[in-house]
Scaffold this motif. Structure first.
Motif, PDB file in Angstrom:
ATOM      1  N   LEU A   1      24.666  61.058  20.586  1.00 55.79           N
ATOM      2  CA  LEU A   1      25.378  60.726  21.823  1.00 55.79           C
ATOM      3  C   LEU A   1      26.426  59.642  21.590  1.00 55.79           C
ATOM      4  CD1 LEU A   1      22.361  60.727  24.334  1.00 55.79           C
ATOM      5  CD2 LEU A   1      23.935  62.601  23.779  1.00 55.79           C
ATOM      6  N   ALA A   2      26.983  59.617  20.401  1.00 55.31           N
ATOM      7  CA  ALA A   2      27.950  58.567  20.056  1.00 55.31           C
ATOM      8  C   ALA A   2      29.196  58.615  20.935  1.00 55.31           C
ATOM      9  CB  ALA A   2      28.348  58.691  18.593  1.00 55.31           C
ATOM     10  N   ALA A   3      29.482  59.764  21.531  1.00 52.47           N
ATOM     11  CA  ALA A   3      30.669  59.894  22.376  1.00 52.47           C
ATOM     12  C   ALA A   3      30.473  59.291  23.760  1.00 52.47           C
ATOM     13  CB  ALA A   3      31.057  61.374  22.509  1.00 52.47           C
ATOM     14  N   TYR A   4      29.256  58.873  24.075  1.00 55.55           N
ATOM     15  CA  TYR A   4      28.954  58.356  25.415  1.00 55.55           C
ATOM     16  C   TYR A   4      28.831  56.835  25.385  1.00 55.55           C
ATOM     17  CZ  TYR A   4      28.096  63.194  26.712  1.00 55.55           C
ATOM     18  OH  TYR A   4      28.236  64.534  26.952  1.00 55.55           O
ATOM     19  N   SER A   5      29.070  56.213  26.532  1.00 54.06           N
ATOM     20  CA  SER A   5      29.007  54.760  26.638  1.00 54.06           C
ATOM     21  C   SER A   5      27.566  54.277  26.637  1.00 54.06           C
ATOM     22  CB  SER A   5      29.689  54.298  27.930  1.00 54.06           C
ATOM     23  OG  SER A   5      28.922  54.685  29.064  1.00 54.06           O
ATOM     24  N   PRO A   6      27.325  53.006  26.297  1.00 52.07           N
ATOM     25  CA  PRO A   6      25.955  52.462  26.384  1.00 52.07           C
ATOM     26  C   PRO A   6      25.370  52.596  27.784  1.00 52.07           C
ATOM     27  CG  PRO A   6      27.378  50.974  25.146  1.00 52.07           C
ATOM     28  CD  PRO A   6      28.274  52.028  25.720  1.00 52.07           C
ATOM     29  N   SER A   7      26.203  52.441  28.805  1.00 54.53           N
ATOM     30  CA  SER A   7      25.710  52.571  30.175  1.00 54.53           C
ATOM     31  C   SER A   7      25.206  53.979  30.448  1.00 54.53           C
ATOM     32  CB  SER A   7      26.818  52.209  31.169  1.00 54.53           C
ATOM     33  OG  SER A   7      26.375  52.338  32.499  1.00 54.53           O
ATOM     34  N   ALA A   8      25.965  54.995  30.003  1.00 50.76           N
ATOM     35  CA  ALA A   8      25.556  56.387  30.222  1.00 50.76           C
ATOM     36  C   ALA A   8      24.255  56.701  29.497  1.00 50.76           C
ATOM     37  CB  ALA A   8      26.668  57.333  29.764  1.00 50.76           C
ATOM     38  N   ILE A   9      24.123  56.247  28.261  1.00 48.62           N
ATOM     39  CA  ILE A   9      22.899  56.513  27.493  1.00 48.62           C
ATOM     40  C   ILE A   9      21.708  55.810  28.127  1.00 48.62           C
ATOM     41  CG2 ILE A   9      21.784  56.184  25.248  1.00 48.62           C
ATOM     42  CD1 ILE A   9      24.586  56.405  23.993  1.00 48.62           C
TER      43      ILE A   9
ATOM     44  N   GLY B   1      24.582  47.843  30.951  1.00 50.52           N
ATOM     45  CA  GLY B   1      25.351  48.647  30.022  1.00 50.52           C
ATOM     46  C   GLY B   1      26.832  48.686  30.381  1.00 50.52           C
ATOM     47  N   ALA B   2      27.137  48.652  31.690  1.00 50.20           N
ATOM     48  CA  ALA B   2      28.534  48.624  32.125  1.00 50.20           C
ATOM     49  C   ALA B   2      29.206  47.314  31.719  1.00 50.20           C
ATOM     50  CB  ALA B   2      28.606  48.815  33.635  1.00 50.20           C
ATOM     51  N   PHE B   3      28.466  46.209  31.806  1.00 50.80           N
ATOM     52  CA  PHE B   3      29.015  44.928  31.326  1.00 50.80           C
ATOM     53  C   PHE B   3      29.349  45.017  29.844  1.00 50.80           C
ATOM     54  CE2 PHE B   3      26.689  42.800  34.954  1.00 50.80           C
ATOM     55  CZ  PHE B   3      27.832  42.335  35.586  1.00 50.80           C
ATOM     56  N   ILE B   4      28.421  45.586  29.068  1.00 46.30           N
ATOM     57  CA  ILE B   4      28.600  45.658  27.612  1.00 46.30           C
ATOM     58  C   ILE B   4      29.783  46.557  27.252  1.00 46.30           C
ATOM     59  CG2 ILE B   4      27.505  46.455  25.475  1.00 46.30           C
ATOM     60  CD1 ILE B   4      24.816  45.547  26.742  1.00 46.30           C
ATOM     61  N   ALA B   5      29.945  47.669  28.011  1.00 49.10           N
ATOM     62  CA  ALA B   5      31.049  48.574  27.734  1.00 49.10           C
ATOM     63  C   ALA B   5      32.396  48.005  28.196  1.00 49.10           C
ATOM     64  CB  ALA B   5      30.796  49.922  28.414  1.00 49.10           C
ATOM     65  N   ARG B   6      32.369  47.226  29.284  1.00 50.61           N
ATOM     66  CA  ARG B   6      33.618  46.718  29.860  1.00 50.61           C
ATOM     67  C   ARG B   6      34.202  45.570  29.051  1.00 50.61           C
ATOM     68  NH1 ARG B   6      37.642  44.843  31.056  1.00 50.61           N
ATOM     69  NH2 ARG B   6      38.615  44.503  33.089  1.00 50.61           N
TER      70      ARG B   6
ATOM     71  N   ASP C   1      34.399  43.463  25.434  1.00 46.33           N
ATOM     72  CA  ASP C   1      34.197  43.643  24.003  1.00 46.33           C
ATOM     73  C   ASP C   1      33.342  42.524  23.404  1.00 46.33           C
ATOM     74  OD1 ASP C   1      35.716  45.928  23.992  1.00 46.33           O
ATOM     75  OD2 ASP C   1      37.600  44.849  23.586  1.00 46.33           O
ATOM     76  N   GLY C   2      32.618  42.879  22.336  1.00 43.17           N
ATOM     77  CA  GLY C   2      31.904  41.884  21.546  1.00 43.17           C
ATOM     78  C   GLY C   2      30.823  41.157  22.322  1.00 43.17           C
ATOM     79  N   ALA C   3      30.762  39.843  22.096  1.00 43.01           N
ATOM     80  CA  ALA C   3      29.700  39.034  22.680  1.00 43.01           C
ATOM     81  C   ALA C   3      29.813  38.904  24.182  1.00 43.01           C
ATOM     82  CB  ALA C   3      29.701  37.644  22.041  1.00 43.01           C
ATOM     83  N   ALA C   4      31.015  39.013  24.748  1.00 41.62           N
ATOM     84  CA  ALA C   4      31.212  38.758  26.170  1.00 41.62           C
ATOM     85  C   ALA C   4      30.373  39.688  27.049  1.00 41.62           C
ATOM     86  CB  ALA C   4      32.695  38.884  26.527  1.00 41.62           C
ATOM     87  N   GLY C   5      30.331  40.973  26.701  1.00 44.85           N
ATOM     88  CA  GLY C   5      29.565  41.923  27.492  1.00 44.85           C
ATOM     89  C   GLY C   5      28.085  41.595  27.519  1.00 44.85           C
ATOM     90  N   TYR C   6      27.544  41.245  26.368  1.00 51.27           N
ATOM     91  CA  TYR C   6      26.127  40.880  26.301  1.00 51.27           C
ATOM     92  C   TYR C   6      25.860  39.588  27.072  1.00 51.27           C
ATOM     93  CZ  TYR C   6      25.410  44.522  22.817  1.00 51.27           C
ATOM     94  OH  TYR C   6      25.320  45.736  22.181  1.00 51.27           O
ATOM     95  N   ARG C   7      26.817  38.671  27.062  1.00 52.14           N
ATOM     96  CA  ARG C   7      26.630  37.426  27.807  1.00 52.14           C
ATOM     97  C   ARG C   7      26.614  37.672  29.309  1.00 52.14           C
ATOM     98  NH1 ARG C   7      30.855  33.941  24.048  1.00 52.14           N
ATOM     99  NH2 ARG C   7      29.387  33.559  22.331  1.00 52.14           N
ATOM    100  N   TYR C   8      27.528  38.510  29.793  1.00 54.52           N
ATOM    101  CA  TYR C   8      27.528  38.823  31.223  1.00 54.52           C
ATOM    102  C   TYR C   8      26.235  39.526  31.629  1.00 54.52           C
ATOM    103  CZ  TYR C   8      32.413  37.457  31.807  1.00 54.52           C
ATOM    104  OH  TYR C   8      33.580  36.743  31.888  1.00 54.52           O
ATOM    105  N   ALA C   9      25.737  40.393  30.754  1.00 47.57           N
ATOM    106  CA  ALA C   9      24.460  41.049  31.032  1.00 47.57           C
ATOM    107  C   ALA C   9      23.340  40.018  31.131  1.00 47.57           C
ATOM    108  CB  ALA C   9      24.141  42.072  29.940  1.00 47.57           C
TER     109      ALA C   9
END
Length: 456
Positions: free
Chosen positions: A86-94, A411-416, A418-426
């Motif tokens: 499922l590499a073509a899908y976003s982390p949020s979708a998975i 997952g939407a935060f992580i996809a939106r 890049d890098g560490a920022a998405g994980y921090r918002y999560a």
């Protein structure tokens, strides 16, 4: 006339002797009585132990090892799918695959609690075992002649969602609700200890499954790995079906018009809101810990094993949750929610090395293990033995919408970003909502006892 005692909401006591004050009530008298409440009273208070009681706890632990252990290990599949099929899908979708498991597991309790009250656990657990095993097998593979090689059944996103998300969720809910409700009929004073023991299975499963899945995928490939998991699940869940048993007589479910009536009880309603917030934020690391470890430079093996460390830490927390009987179950839940929120905000957000994420996994696993285990004891405390199935089912049905949306939001935060920022918002989102749950837990406690530091 025998005196009618009360215990745990007025459920314990003795029935009136039929032949006079000196004539004891016999088993045949009890069996002949058509009133389920009278028969419930005749049983006396929950024994807080004994062979059947601890077998029920063992059965709950076995079902948790399989369905909850695999659900808590979804981060392993999240990382595998992001790099593979499922590499073509976003982390949020998975992540919707894992959140669908949790949603169905909790939501269907609204209906299954009624079936449990009327027919007992096995009418649910046996088909639940079949659905869960079938889910794993369908995600595994099939033979194609003449090569006789196993190839994946699931190759498209919707196939993974239906097999590992929907069907697994249906099997999980059929196993989860009857097995969790049964120990509440056997324990009162030692309820936190019983539920703590019961929850050890899901913690142990969370340790074992990530390691098993990773090693099997490397050695025999993904299709045969899923088939092997199916055979293991079949044996464990069959044993659970044998162990789980109930104490109270069967009864007619309450009318549908009164299903939401418990929400009018302030302690239950406030606890439900607090639990919803816990479910909204608590499971974020269970889904995205492995991918965050990969981002920080961990090897593929170590990334998968971070989830095993997380669940190993939760084992210690589940043991500590047993002290809720001494410290107060609501006290324990409030303190563990504060600790979980603080660890997410103060520890997850600044993660910048593999060593730091390994330490986070153990610490967060410990505090979140206390929190999830004590939730079950708290909801059973605000219920009586005769309506525990109803209230457990209602609370988890409401909380299911939060468990469904939590991982995709993160997952939407992580996809939106890049890098560490998405994980921090999560981490910010999850930490804030888990901390907010504390206020509702404390409010529920104060509705039961106005003393702030009372053992409740």
């Amino acid at each position: 006339m025998a005196e009618k005692g009360t215990h745990g909401g007025g459920e314990a006591g003795f029935v009136e002797a039929k032949d006079g004050p000196d004539t004891p009530t016999t088993d045949s008298d009890i069996a002949a009585d058509a009133d389920p409440l009278t028969r419930t009273l005749s049983l006396g208070p929950p024994p807080d132990g004994g062979r059947d009681a601890w077998l029920a706890v063992l059965g709950t632990s076995l079902t948790g090892f399989t369905q909850f252990g695999l659900s808590n290990s979804f981060g392993v599949f999240q990382a595998y799918y992001e790099r593979g099929p499922l590499a073509a899908y976003s982390p949020s979708a998975i992540s919707w695959i894992g959140s669908m498991q949790m949603f169905l597991m909790f939501f269907c309790g609204l209906f299954l609690g009624r079936i449990f009250d009327r027919h007992g656990p096995h009418v649910l657990m046996i088909p639940g075992t079949a659905c869960l095993v079938l889910s794993l097998m369908l995600t595994s593979g099939k033979r194609r002649a003449p090569a006789e090689q196993l190839t994946p059944v699931c190759t498209q996103y919707y196939q993974f969602l239906l097999a590992q998300g929907v069907l697994f969720g249906i099997g999980s809910t059929l196993l989860f609700h009857p097995s969790v409700a049964a120990p509440g009929q056997w324990f009162a004073r030692r309820r936190a200890r019983a539920m703590g023991c019961a929850s050890l299975g899901s913690g142990l499963g969370g340790v074992v499954w990530p390691i098993v899945v990773r090693r099997l995928v490397v050695e025999i490939g993904f299709p045969w790995t899923m088939r092997a998991l199916g055979f293991i699940a079949l044996g464990v869940c069959a044993a659970a079906c044998v162990c789980v048993r109930t104490r109270l007589p069967r009864k007619t479910p309450v009318p549908w018009s009164t299903v939401l009536a418990p929400m009018g009880e302030a302690p239950f309603a406030l606890l439900t809101v607090g639990t919803c917030l816990v479910m909204w934020g608590m499971y974020m690391p269970f889904t995205f810990l492995a991918t965050n470890a990969s981002r920080l430079g961990a090897s593929p093996d170590l990334s998968f094993y971070t989830l095993a460390l997380l669940n190993a830490g939760s084992l210690g927390g589940r043991v500590v949750s047993m002290l809720g009987d001494k410290w107060g179950r609501f006290n324990t839940m409030a303190v563990s929610a504060v600790l979980s929120g603080v660890v997410l905000l103060a520890f997850w957000i600044p993660l910048n090395s593999v060593n730091a994420i390994l330490a986070f996994a153990v610490v967060y696993g410990f505090v979140s293990g206390i929190l999830i285990s004590i939730c079950f004891a708290c909801v059973q405390q605000v219920a009586t033995p005769k309506d525990v199935g109803r209230k457990v089912g209602l609370m988890w049905a409401i909380a299911s919408f939060f468990s469904l949306s939590g991982p995709p939001i993160n997952g939407a935060f992580i996809a939106r970003f890049d890098g560490a920022a998405g994980y921090r918002y999560a981490g910010v989102f999850s930490g804030v909502v888990v901390l907010a749950s504390t206020g509702f837990t404390v409010a529920s406690k104060l509705k039961q006892d106005k003393r702030l530091f009372a053992v409740v």
